[in-house]
Design a protein around this motif. Structure first.
Motif, short mmCIF file in Angstrom:
data_model
loop_
_atom_site.label_atom_id
_atom_site.label_comp_id
_atom_site.label_asym_id
_atom_site.label_seq_id
_atom_site.Cartn_x
_atom_site.Cartn_y
_atom_site.Cartn_z
N GLY A 30 35.61 57.20 32.78
CA GLY A 30 36.12 56.44 33.53
C GLY A 30 35.70 57.08 34.92
O GLY A 30 35.61 58.30 35.28
N GLN A 72 29.95 54.64 27.46
CA GLN A 72 30.69 53.47 27.69
C GLN A 72 31.36 53.74 29.09
O GLN A 72 32.15 54.94 29.33
N THR A 110 33.71 52.80 32.59
CA THR A 110 34.80 52.00 33.15
C THR A 110 34.98 52.58 34.70
O THR A 110 35.06 53.51 34.86
N TYR A 143 37.20 52.00 38.32
CA TYR A 143 38.43 51.52 38.80
C TYR A 143 38.24 51.42 40.26
O TYR A 143 37.73 52.67 40.71
N GLU A 201 32.30 48.16 32.62
CA GLU A 201 33.73 47.41 32.80
C GLU A 201 34.03 47.66 34.27
O GLU A 201 34.20 48.96 34.50
N VAL A 211 37.27 47.41 36.88
CA VAL A 211 38.76 47.05 37.05
C VAL A 211 38.87 47.18 38.36
O VAL A 211 39.46 48.08 39.08
N HIS A 244 39.69 58.07 28.47
CA HIS A 244 38.41 58.54 28.64
C HIS A 244 37.88 59.95 28.35
O HIS A 244 38.75 60.97 28.34
#
Length: 478
Positions: A152, A173, A175, A177, A214, A216, A234
């Motif tokens: 993350g 992977q 993500t 924010y 991804e 967010v 994460h």
């Protein structure tokens, strides 16, 4: 001019250009420009002396292999030049546009030092990467193999995006924010479009998204999601929030209307360029059109504010800085550009108070002189008694720099150590913080700094995170 294609229009075509299709005219221009730009890039690159000690490379935070991609450009091998440039820099087309090359690579070019004018490294870097995008040489990010570990990243600025690029290429992977509705951080909302076109930033965001990162967005950590929740989701977390808290100014009258923060002014301008609804811009609160503008500060953000004000149609633009030109922290190239555009620099001047009851009408200015050096070695500005005067202003923009937010308090988290300046304590090589599996990069560690340093930090931390994840895998396997 010999060897150069010239456009020749008939009288009807000159008077009625719509007779020729817009796409046709654009193709003519692009063809001529491409030929000219290629020649200029090759000409500049060929000036590189290929010196034994490449000071340009050693003074680049990313240690880009500048001599090699200049040589390849001079030889017309642009695709290879791009590949060498991209190998050490995640966003060369961005650095080519906004890096202060006069303080980094170009300022340390041996040709510049010998008095013959620097090789325009930044312009060549921008050109070869733009050419790479146009010709499809920039390939989609394709992970070598997918991995199950998840990272993350808090903050979609240059540090976070650079780390995401490295991690995703290794199959992690990812993500991201971010508090804003578009990724890019200050690249998107802090730097004006005339310096960094927004489609350049969005293109990189789209590349990451297409690779499986991804995003967010509109997500305030501590409000919309807790920091602990992100850690729980994460295997490792990277803090790349940057610093957005504006340094304030204490002076009589500072609270009246018409005195605004630089980040608010620049964000409103950039949002307007995206076509967003920006009431504060439309009602004039964050719009310089027709106004007497005074900007307070001496860094690159101040330069962005004065040059944006000129483009918005300000009646006049003046910048107050408490030291002289030689001691200004912002880019000297930017100062020259601003002067050519009509900005007046008022050196050795500091705001003492603000004039106006309901709305600012002027700035009471103290004239300064440089005294003894301070702890950093710079001469400290001293007020000259009895030399005050009032500078008229309809809008005052404070560009005094940025400070870190109190993240442990905002995120309600224990154990995240910070320095006495409020920046996160982290190893400058790996980005490791006091919390296991939590890393931090960029301005939130360094304090307000350059985009290129954030990119370097993001790349370095991503490598450290990969090692961290690999070591956890090894432990789990045992």
């Amino acid at each position: 001019m010999a060897g150069q294609k010239m456009l020749k229009f008939t009288k009807v075509e000159r008077e009625m250009p719509e007779k020729r299709g817009a796409s046709e005219r654009r193709e003519d221009f692009n063809e001529i420009y491409a030929e000219f730009a290629t020649r200029k890039a090759e000409e500049q690159a060929s000036r590189c002396s290929q010196c034994g000690v490449p000071y340009c490379q050693s003074h680049c935070p990313l240690h880009n292999n500048i001599p090699d991609w200049l040589r390849l450009t001079a030889e017309g091998r642009l695709q290879e030049a791009y590949e060498v440039s991209q190998a050490t820099n995640t966003f060369p087309e961005i650095c080519g546009r906004i890096c202060p090359q006069d303080r980094l690579c170009e300022g340390n070019c041996v040709i510049e030092q010998s008095g013959h004018g620097t090789v325009t490294i930044g312009a060549v870097e921008k050109y070869i990467t733009d050419t790479a995008w146009e010709n499809g040489w920039v390939k989609p990010i394709q992970p070598r193999q997918e991995r199950t570990e998840a990272v993350g990243i808090i903050g979609a600025g240059p540090g976070g995006l650079a780390a995401a690029d490295v991690l995703r290429r290794q199959g992690i992977q990812v993500t991201i924010y971010d508090r804003y509705d578009r990724a890019g951080g200050l690249l998107t909302y802090g730097i004006p479009g005339f310096k960094l076109e927004k489609d350049i930033v969005l293109r990189r965001n789209e590349q990451l998204e297409a690779a499986g990162v991804e995003f967010v967005l509109n997500c305030n950590v501590g409000e919309d999601i807790t920091f602990d929740a992100i850690r729980g989701k994460h295997d490792a977390v990277l803090i790349a929030t940057g610093v957005y808290k504006t340094r304030d100014l204490k002076a009589p009258g500072v609270g009246v209307d018409g005195i605004v923060n630089a980040i608010d002014f620049l964000t409103a301008s950039n949002r307007k360029s995206f076509g967003d609804d920006v009431p504060e811009f439309d009602d004039g609160t964050l719009n310089a059109d027709g106004k007497k503008i005074v900007v307070i500060g001496g860094g690159d953000t101040a330069m962005d504010c004065v040059r944006t004000s000129i483009r918005q149609g300000a009646e006049s633009v003046k910048l107050l800085y408490r030291r002289d030109r030689a001691n200004m922290p912002g880019s000297q190239r930017e100062v020259q550009n601003a002067e050519e555009e009509g900005v007046e620099f008022v050196w050795l001047s500091a705001p003492k108070a603000f004039v106006g009851d309901d709305h600012v009408e002027g700035v009471k200015v103290s004239k300064m002189r440089l005294g003894a050096p301070d702890a950093s070695g710079r001469q400290s500005p001293e007020e000259i008694e009895g030399a005050d005067y009032v500078e008229e202003a309809d809008l005052v923009i404070k560009a005094l720099g940025f400070e870190p937010e109190e993240l442990p308090k905002l995120w309600n988290t224990d154990g995240l150590e910070v320095t006495r300046w409020g920046t996160i304590k982290a190893d400058f090589t790996t980005g490791k913080t006091s919390l296991d599996g939590v890393f931090a990069v960029g301005d939130i560690v360094r304090g307000a700094s350059l985009v290129v340093w954030a990119i370097k930090d993001g790349r370095d931390a991503a490598e450290a995170m990969l090692s961290y994840l690999d070591s956890n895998l090894t432990v789990a396997a045992e």
